[in-house]
Design an enzyme around this catalytic site. Sequence first.
Site, short mmCIF file in Angstrom:
data_model
loop_
_atom_site.label_atom_id
_atom_site.label_comp_id
_atom_site.label_asym_id
_atom_site.label_seq_id
_atom_site.Cartn_x
_atom_site.Cartn_y
_atom_site.Cartn_z
N ASP A 97 -10.50 2.56 1.90
CA ASP A 97 -10.77 1.90 3.17
C ASP A 97 -11.86 2.62 3.96
OD1 ASP A 97 -9.01 -0.22 2.94
OD2 ASP A 97 -7.35 0.85 3.87
N LYS A 104 0.80 -1.22 0.00
CA LYS A 104 0.00 0.00 0.00
C LYS A 104 0.84 1.28 0.00
CE LYS A 104 -4.24 -1.82 2.06
NZ LYS A 104 -5.28 -1.61 3.11
N GLY A 137 -16.06 -7.65 9.20
CA GLY A 137 -15.52 -6.74 8.19
C GLY A 137 -15.93 -7.01 6.76
#
Length: 282
Positions: A111, A75, A247
């Site tokens: 995110d 990332k 999640g």
Amino acid sequence: MLPSGAPGGSTTVAAVIGDPVRHSRSPAILNAAFAAAGLDWTFAAFEVPRGRGAEAAAAVRSLGLGGLSVTMPHKQEVIASLDRLTGDAEALGAVNCIERDGETLVGHNTDGAGFLAGLAAEEFDPSGARCVVLGAGGASRAVVLALAGAGAAEVVVVNRTPDKALVAAALAGRAGRTAGPESLGDALASADLLVNATPVGMADGDQSPVDPSLIRPALVVSDLVYHPADTPLMESARQAGAKAHNGLGMLVGQAAVAFGIWTGGQAPVAEMARAAVEPPEN
């Protein structure tokens, strides 16, 4: 003739890179989305070793990929190959979605948007809410930034390392503050939302990161772990009469945002959510 749904010479390819990445549910989720939308796209998973994320990102241009999802440990690595970052990606110093706009590569961080989409699916509105976030890593920072942007009244970051907690809490501006693990009970006493942004609960034998006696029935518990589907934290929350979810909603939300970035279309979220919970094919 190609079988129905099989990729051909004109098929647009998108993918996720990571290490490891074979376990990813993203191919199932996004291939279901492309099929439901009637798009000639396909989505694959490429296992790229640590240290080669920037190379893989640069290849988006030469291979003509429709887009690239990025997971750990790449990332930060991929940023070196990008032309610009969106606001969240720049604030977080991390990219999990790459858009190809002609020859320009744009780094996004979805995110936070994915997390808020998951909360919305659970009918929780963070506006005005008092929130506690466990952990201070990348997922935590994205959640903190998203909660503050959604109007949370308070975002308390609980972490063993005070310096890391301060960095994460700063993303919430005036709403952010920190607490040590020894003060978790005080933080939860008036909280509306608890987010576990640590990996605790993912491994067999893991215990809940929260003493069950601290969980009140009025609390909503969001565990970013999605495998297993029911973590020790979620089980203890439900036993205490609180609502709890994992999640997967965030994962589907992230994929839906990426779908929109890459295709310009509305993501078929219902079909994506179904694909997320279906057992993987052997």
